[in-house]
Scaffold this active site. Structure first.
Site, short mmCIF file in Angstrom:
data_model
loop_
_atom_site.label_atom_id
_atom_site.label_comp_id
_atom_site.label_asym_id
_atom_site.label_seq_id
_atom_site.Cartn_x
_atom_site.Cartn_y
_atom_site.Cartn_z
N GLU A 1 -36.05 -11.84 -2.09
CA GLU A 1 -34.97 -12.04 -3.06
C GLU A 1 -34.90 -13.49 -3.53
OE1 GLU A 1 -33.31 -9.80 -4.49
OE2 GLU A 1 -33.32 -8.03 -3.21
N ARG B 1 -35.59 -14.28 -7.59
CA ARG B 1 -34.43 -14.76 -8.34
C ARG B 1 -34.46 -16.27 -8.55
NH1 ARG B 1 -29.35 -10.81 -6.82
NH2 ARG B 1 -30.56 -9.17 -5.80
#
Length: 770
Positions: free
Chosen positions: A389, A393
């Site tokens: 993640e 991101r």
């Protein structure tokens, strides 16, 4: 007899005198200090008063002086924010600073009246002395025409602080004039960026031939700096590829012609010009990506509706959760249960910033950039963060912003985050752990993941970001880390040609036999295709692995329901679950993209699968009262494309279906994909919009569903971006120049995109030597 004199009175008198003198000295000192303090306070107040009317501009100038890499540094591969501009003396057919300022003032007034934020480009010039002797590209002649409903702003001249005195002179080829610049006229300035603002449609301009002389000039930074900082001006350039083989071809593609007269208002010396040229001498940099505002393919009404959704989501995040990770719109407070915890990492800012940029929301974009520069760091974050993640991101978001802008801030932040993830790769196989403490470097896997295994979709979804990071920094370490993962997964034996979802990072052996194109597997396959595309279709190993995997998935996991719906099922221990995740709805676009980019024996089947899977995901939406799709849906004799378990009925603002709509629209221009996207927009507005942002819902099958009170960062990064692109012209991020990482952050394709910004060979060699 002599009288004896006592010594006590004399000592007393001496002591008193000493104290008096000491008090006097102290008093004078105190008075002087008080006067000095008052003078300082008075000076501070005077300075404060004189600063108040231009407080923001002066702070930014001070910031620029302290951070020259963000403002002044223009090298061959970056052109960040530019200080403006030069006032210059008249020469033959030159344009005065007063004329330029008058033009800019008129343009700015018009932009404010129209409420427009971003304009069209003209050339700015920078001093190539900052390029440290890097060789120049071939000289190119370019002409440019004004674009629809907008024209370029005045040419802006940018001075490098290393040069004390330089002057740029804008010459235009006027009627009856034989003057033209010679090689001797040209100094070390080169076309590198453009600062633009909206101009009245009545004002038509083409570009002047630019040369430089050694005449002294006063740099007037106030002329354009406010426009740059407040968002009414921006930096861009006609792009030139870093690949020398493509430079001439690309320049030709970017050339335009115009016979329209040009004029900067109130400058009588140039108003009769009939044709002008921009001479690009030693093209040294690629500036910011210029987002086109027009085009025949735009559905303005629907796209504007998506922009308003983005503004609503952003404004409320800013109001109630600024700097935090995500917003709880019903509670009007930050979401502490975010996957990034309670640390102020600004996940929504970093995830959503490229969407703001593409939408032309310049003010909001600048707010986000300022926060990243001033606040974002992982140095003091003592928490176990997801490697996957954090990469897609934060690293992905920063890399996109660097590609868009050339702002070195983003490259440095991307490298900062990636370096924090590197300890997770310290395993016997090189397969990274899932979690890493960014302060201590301690790494581990999830306890629930098949005996402490790593997850296929997480370990396999680092390649595009890390390869690009190596290319722009010149540091091969990141590429080496992900290439090691690739080799392990290539060489390991695959049951029936399929990849199980779990692999042990210590032994390199598979975990439980669970295969999926949805959760736990999805983006590994996505990155095989996109790594090949990102390489300019050079990474044949990735494409071969992709084709082999998709053929096996088609044979063993893709089925057609009795009602004719194509779906991809999870496979557990040779048993099909006949369940498809919403996460797998990206696969429609993936298969279609694979078919479009290589015409081989699989192309027709891949396109058929792409269309079929996208249609099935649309059916999962239309078969609910809310017209929003569930988290997972099943296929049986009793139901098709419908969730049967309560834990599968929620919708958390996911983007995968919109992603496939976007890709299929770009590849087929079948109107139904736009229609389906608009249905999703209306459903989001009806069931997910709140007074303070957007929320997921807990049951898509209820007429009045309960909201989950979370505005996911990927709603801004992915869902709204794909919807915006769906209603945009194909010239905005064309699929043959950009790939999208699995968080919808666009990354440039090497050799096909001028914004790739690869590090120069000298820098690469230096990093290798270190």
């Amino acid at each position: 007899m002599c009288t004896k004199t006592s010594k006590t009175p004399l000592l007393l008198i001496g002591g008193v005198c000493f104290v008096i003198v000491l008090v006097g000295i102290t008093g004078v000192t105190l008075i002087n200090n008080l006067n000095l303090s008052n003078i300082i306070k008075l000076n501070e107040k005077v300075a404060s008063d004189s600063m108040s009317s231009h407080d923001t501009e002066l702070r930014e100038i001070n910031y620029a002086n302290n951070h020259p890499k963000n403002i002044y540094k223009f090298d061959e591969f970056s052109a960040p924010y530019a200080l403006a501009v030069a006032t210059h003396t008249y020469a033959h057919a030159s344009v005065s600073a007063e004329a330029a300022k008058a033009y800019i003032d008129e343009s700015s007034a018009y932009a404010e009246a129209k409420g427009e934020r971003i304009g069209q480009p003209l050339a700015a010039l920078v001093d190539t002395a900052a390029n440290n002797g890097n060789s120049a590209a071939a000289e190119t002649m370019i002409e440019q025409i004004p674009q629809t409903n907008a024209t370029p702003a005045a040419a802006t001249l940018v001075n490098n602080p290393q040069v004390d005195t330089q002057q740029l002179q804008v010459d235009s080829t006027t009627a009856g004039s034989s003057h033209s610049p010679t090689a001797g006229d040209l100094r070390s300035f080169s076309a590198a960026a453009a600062v633009s603002t909206r101009a009245p449609p009545a004002t038509i301009a083409t570009i002047a031939s630019v040369s430089a002389s050694s005449v002294n000039v006063d740099i007037a930074a106030k002329l354009m700096l406010p426009l740059i900082l407040n968002g009414s001006a921006r930096i861009t350039t006609p792009g030139i590829s870093n690949d020398n083989r493509n430079q001439t071809e690309f320049a030709e593609q970017q050339s335009f012609t115009s016979e329209a007269p040009w004029a900067w208002p109130r400058d009588n010396r140039t108003k009769n010009s009939t044709k002008t040229y921009l001479r690009m001498e030693s093209i040294a940099a690629v500036g910011r990506l210029q987002v086109p505002h027009g085009g025949p393919g735009i559905d303005h009404e629907k796209r504007d509706a998506v922009v308003k959704m983005m503004q609503h989501a952003w404004d409320n995040y800013k109001l109630y959760a600024w700097g935090k990770n995500e917003l709880r719109p019903l509670s009007q407070r930050p979401h502490s249960g975010s996957i990034f915890g309670t640390y102020d990492l600004g996940a929504t800012i970093i995830d959503g910033l490229d969407t703001l940029y593409l939408m032309g929301l310049e003010k909001e974009y600048q707010e986000g950039r300022d926060w990243i520069e001033r606040k974002f760091s992982l140095d003091n974050v003592s928490a176990d963060l997801s490697v996957f993640e954090t990469n897609i991101r934060f690293v992905g978001g920063m890399l996109t912003l660097y590609a868009f802008t050339g702002d070195n801030l983003y490259k440095e932040k991307a490298q900062h985050v990636a370096d924090k993830l590197l300890p997770a790769f310290q395993t016997p196989t090189g397969i990274p752990y899932a979690l890493v403490n960014t302060r201590t470097g301690a790494s581990r896997n999830y306890g629930w993941a098949s005996g402490g295994s790593s997850i296929l979709s997480e370990a396999g979804t680092l390649h595009c970001e890390f390869v690009y990071l190596s290319d722009i920094t010149g540091n091969p370490l990141y590429r080496e880390r992900v290439q090691t993962i690739r080799q392990v997964l290539k060489e390991i034996e695959k049951p029936k040609g399929l990849y199980p979802n779990f692999i042990n990072p210590k032994t390199g052996k598979w975990g439980q036999m669970h295969m999926s194109l949805g959760a736990l597997g999805d983006s590994y396959y996505e990155y095989l295709l996109k790594a090949w595309l990102q390489s300019g279709q050079v990474d044949e190993e990735a494409r071969e692995m992709f084709d082999e995997a998709m053929v096996a998935i088609n044979e063993h996991m893709i089925r057609t329901s009795p009602g004719g719906l194509t779906y991809v099922s999870d496979l557990k221990f040779d048993h099909l679950e006949h369940k498809m995740d919403h996460l797998a709805c990206f696969a429609g676009g993936l298969f279609a993209l694979a078919a479009n980019t290589r015409q081989n024996q699989h192309a027709n089947k891949f396109m058929e699968l792409g269309k079929g899977l996208t249609n099935t995901c649309h059916e999962s939406y239309t078969r609910t009262p809310t017209k929003l799709g569930p988290e997972a849906f099943r296929f049986s004799d009793a139901a098709e494309a419908r969730a049967l378990k309560s834990q599968e009925k929620y919708y958390i603002l996911r983007p995968e279906t919109m992603e496939s709509y976007f890709v299929l629209w770009r590849l087929t221009h079948d109107q139904k994909y736009r229609d389906w996207g608009w249905e999703a927009v209306q459903a989001l507005e009806t069931y997910c919009r709140t007074n303070h942002g957007y929320s997921g819902i807990k049951n898509v099958y209820q007429e009045s569903p309960q909201k989950d009170d979370v505005q996911q960062s990927f709603f801004l990064a992915e869902t709204l971006k794909y919807l915006y692109l769906l209603f945009s012209d194909d010239t905005l991020l064309p699929l043959d120049e950009w790939i999208f990482n699995t968080e919808a952050h666009p990354l440039p394709i090497r050799g096909a995109n001028a914004f790739y910004r690869a590090a120069p060979p000298a820098q690469t060699q230096a990093d290798e030597n270190r």
